[in-house]
Scaffold this active site. Structure first.
Site, PDB file in Angstrom:
ATOM      1  N   GLY A  52       0.861  -1.186   0.000  1.00  0.00           N
ATOM      2  CA  GLY A  52       0.000   0.000   0.000  1.00  0.00           C
ATOM      3  C   GLY A  52       0.892   1.229   0.000  1.00  0.00           C
ATOM      4  O   GLY A  52       1.794   1.349   0.841  1.00  0.00           O
ATOM      5  N   ALA A  53       0.642   2.136  -0.944  1.00  0.00           N
ATOM      6  CA  ALA A  53       1.604   3.222  -1.187  1.00  0.00           C
ATOM      7  C   ALA A  53       1.977   4.027   0.070  1.00  0.00           C
ATOM      8  O   ALA A  53       3.175   4.167   0.381  1.00  0.00           O
ATOM      9  CB  ALA A  53       1.070   4.133  -2.293  1.00  0.00           C
ATOM     10  N   GLN A 202      -5.791  -8.812  -2.869  1.00  0.00           N
ATOM     11  CA  GLN A 202      -5.772  -7.823  -1.784  1.00  0.00           C
ATOM     12  C   GLN A 202      -7.193  -7.412  -1.394  1.00  0.00           C
ATOM     13  O   GLN A 202      -7.443  -7.031  -0.253  1.00  0.00           O
ATOM     14  CB  GLN A 202      -4.987  -6.573  -2.204  1.00  0.00           C
ATOM     15  CG  GLN A 202      -3.485  -6.763  -2.257  1.00  0.00           C
ATOM     16  CD  GLN A 202      -3.009  -7.129  -3.642  1.00  0.00           C
ATOM     17  OE1 GLN A 202      -3.722  -7.777  -4.402  1.00  0.00           O
ATOM     18  NE2 GLN A 202      -1.799  -6.745  -3.979  1.00  0.00           N
ATOM     19  N   ASP A 243      -1.223   4.722  -6.416  1.00  0.00           N
ATOM     20  CA  ASP A 243       0.196   4.506  -6.108  1.00  0.00           C
ATOM     21  C   ASP A 243       1.052   5.656  -6.574  1.00  0.00           C
ATOM     22  O   ASP A 243       2.133   5.909  -6.049  1.00  0.00           O
ATOM     23  CB  ASP A 243       0.698   3.208  -6.738  1.00  0.00           C
ATOM     24  CG  ASP A 243       0.425   2.058  -5.791  1.00  0.00           C
ATOM     25  OD1 ASP A 243      -0.749   1.657  -5.683  1.00  0.00           O
ATOM     26  OD2 ASP A 243       1.379   1.605  -5.131  1.00  0.00           O
ATOM     27  N   ASN A 253      -2.574   2.849 -10.374  1.00  0.00           N
ATOM     28  CA  ASN A 253      -3.110   2.100  -9.219  1.00  0.00           C
ATOM     29  C   ASN A 253      -3.163   0.624  -9.599  1.00  0.00           C
ATOM     30  O   ASN A 253      -2.850   0.234 -10.734  1.00  0.00           O
ATOM     31  CB  ASN A 253      -4.487   2.641  -8.818  1.00  0.00           C
ATOM     32  CG  ASN A 253      -4.928   2.106  -7.468  1.00  0.00           C
ATOM     33  OD1 ASN A 253      -4.168   2.110  -6.502  1.00  0.00           O
ATOM     34  ND2 ASN A 253      -6.154   1.595  -7.389  1.00  0.00           N
ATOM     35  N   LYS A 254      -3.568  -0.198  -8.649  1.00  0.00           N
ATOM     36  CA  LYS A 254      -3.596  -1.654  -8.835  1.00  0.00           C
ATOM     37  C   LYS A 254      -4.225  -2.025 -10.171  1.00  0.00           C
ATOM     38  O   LYS A 254      -5.262  -1.476 -10.544  1.00  0.00           O
ATOM     39  CB  LYS A 254      -4.370  -2.281  -7.678  1.00  0.00           C
ATOM     40  CG  LYS A 254      -4.510  -3.782  -7.707  1.00  0.00           C
ATOM     41  CD  LYS A 254      -3.213  -4.530  -7.858  1.00  0.00           C
ATOM     42  CE  LYS A 254      -2.220  -4.217  -6.757  1.00  0.00           C
ATOM     43  NZ  LYS A 254      -0.842  -4.681  -7.089  1.00  0.00           N
TER      44      LYS A 254
HETATM   45  O1  MRU Z   1       0.478  -4.044  -4.751  1.00  0.00           O
HETATM   46  P1  MRU Z   1      -0.156  -3.304  -3.623  1.00  0.00           P
HETATM   47  O2  MRU Z   1      -1.043  -4.170  -2.778  1.00  0.00           O
HETATM   48  O3  MRU Z   1       0.859  -2.537  -2.805  1.00  0.00           O
HETATM   49  O4  MRU Z   1      -1.091  -2.232  -4.327  1.00  0.00           O
HETATM   50  C1  MRU Z   1      -1.777  -1.301  -3.546  1.00  0.00           C
HETATM   51  C2  MRU Z   1      -2.686  -0.436  -4.310  1.00  0.00           C
HETATM   52  O5  MRU Z   1      -2.767  -0.485  -5.503  1.00  0.00           O
HETATM   53  C3  MRU Z   1      -3.456   0.584  -3.533  1.00  0.00           C
HETATM   54  O6  MRU Z   1      -4.648   0.891  -4.174  1.00  0.00           O
HETATM   55  C4  MRU Z   1      -2.626   1.873  -3.414  1.00  0.00           C
HETATM   56  O7  MRU Z   1      -1.324   1.609  -2.979  1.00  0.00           O
HETATM   57  C5  MRU Z   1      -3.252   2.842  -2.495  1.00  0.00           C
HETATM   58  S1  MRU Z   1      -3.185   2.328  -0.795  1.00  0.00           S
HETATM   59  C6  MRU Z   1      -3.890   3.555   0.115  1.00  0.00           C
END
Ligand code: MRU
Length: 374
Positions: A52-53, A202, A243, A253-254
């Site tokens: 998570g960023a 996730q 992200d 983003n994801k």
């Molecule tokens: O690969 P991850 O689980 O780190 O990806 C996370 C995401 O894509 C979240 O949407 C993003 O980091 C925002 S978290 C507040």
């Protein structure tokens, strides 16, 4: 490591080590990992034990505190060399979330400023204090996002979200999930559609776990079901995290976020992105310049260790995608909600002071707040 009414703390600084909730083990097990070196931090980031960023920024910052804490350098310059070495290692851990780079640069700048006046121990204290400040700011910035965003969630709404953006991804209650929680706590009767978020789930593993603890009604769906639900009129809005946000408002983003934005536009639904300014990267002009992490194909071919494709099959596994700014209805940030056209207004808002300043001033009247304003 749990707080108020079901809120979880995914990370804790424990006097010389970092304790994280190992997110690869959820929801089956609540197991913790103690990280003692920057190398262990980098490994935990790469394997998504911590993710998570915004949380990645916090753990990376604490990683530098570990580096200087363990350094045998006697003088501040030797200490800075060890810090820079750890910074390089942590920078390589994951490429897309800009929060990592942002937090590392901020801690290094604080260390460099402290070197002029201080001895090695003074620099160590400054590095740890800056990491703690980054964590505290993120908590306050989540709360600011949540309060603003909750106003955009109508009573009775079915809210669709992707990946995990809650307390497991931040230093506070979350970004998109923080908005959902605030709307729920404001007494709005809402229901959340949770995209399972292939390939590492996730959404199903982490978001459903958080929503369950918080008592928020929710239903997990396969990612491919989002369009059908929208077509049936069962979704009122989509809200996701980010992200990295480019200067023009394009959002990384994801993977799977982009198709949700296209679907939302097709069905005339609002598509909101909730993120702190630590996720905005004014240094990249558009989403085309954002590095997208490519992960191991085995995550697709054998998700969570279960074989899902014949031996010898190839797979592509980009962890993120880019949603063009034109598909975003609004950014809900810690400093305000921004609507189209984004570019200039986003960057302008980024130059204003964070809403956390008065709180931080009250908490630490004598703290040098120069970096907290950035
Ligand atoms: O690969 P991850 O689980 O780190 O990806 C996370 C995401 O894509 C979240 O949407 C993003 O980091 C925002 S978290 C507040």
């Amino acid at each position: 490591m749990s707080g108020r009414r079901g809120e979880v703390h995914a990370i804790e600084w424990r006097d010389g080590s970092i304790r994280i909730l190992d997110q690869t083990r959820l929801p089956g097990q609540e197991a913790y990992l103690d990280l003692h070196t920057p190398e262990e931090v980098a490994r935990a980031i790469r394997t998504l034990a911590v993710r998570g960023a915004p949380l990645l920024g916090i753990v990376a910052a604490y990683g530098l505190a570990l580096a200087v804490g363990r350094s045998s350098a006697r003088g501040p310059r030797g200490l800075l060399r060890d810090l820079v070495r750890a910074e390089r290692r942590l920078l390589l851990s994951r490429p897309t979330a800009v929060n990592i780079r942002w937090a590392l640069a901020r801690v290094r700048a604080a260390a460099e400023a402290a070197i002029v006046a201080g001895d090695a121990d003074a620099v160590r204290s400054v590095v740890l204090a800056e990491a703690q400040l980054i964590a505290r700011e993120d908590e306050l910035s989540c709360r600011a996002i949540a309060e603003r965003g909750a106003r955009l969630v109508p009573e009775g709404a079915n809210v669709l979200t992707h990946c995990n953006t809650g307390a497991l991804a931040t230093g506070g209650p979350g970004t998109a999930l923080g908005v959902i929680l605030a709307a729920h706590r404001a007494g709005k009767r809402i229901h959340v559609w949770v995209c399972e978020t292939r390939p590492l789930l996730q959404g199903a593993r982490l978001t459903a776990w958080e929503l369950g603890r918080l008592g928020i009604p929710h239903t997990v769906i396969v990612d491919g079901a989002a369009g059908a639900l929208m077509a049936r009129g069962q979704v009122e809005l989509v809200i996701v995290g980010a992200d990295r946000i480019a200067a023009n408002g394009d959002v990384a983003n994801k993977v799977g976020t982009y198709q949700l934005a296209v679907l939302a536009r097709h069905h005339g639904l609002p598509f909101y992105v909730a993120a702190p300014f630590s996720t905005v990267d004014p240094g990249v002009r558009t989403g085309r310049d954002i590095a997208i992490e490519e992960r191991d194909p085995s995550e697709v071919l054998a998700p969570l260790g279960v074989q899902a494709a014949p031996n010898g099959t190839t797979a592509e596994n980009p962890a993120f995608d880019v949603t063009p700014a034109a598909l975003v209805s609004a950014f809900i940030t810690d400093r305000g909600t921004v609507r189209r056209p984004f570019g200039a207004s986003l960057i302008r808002l980024g130059r204003t002071a964070g809403p956390w300043l008065p709180t931080l001033r009250a908490e630490r009247p004598r703290r040098g707040l120069a970096s907290a304003a950035g």
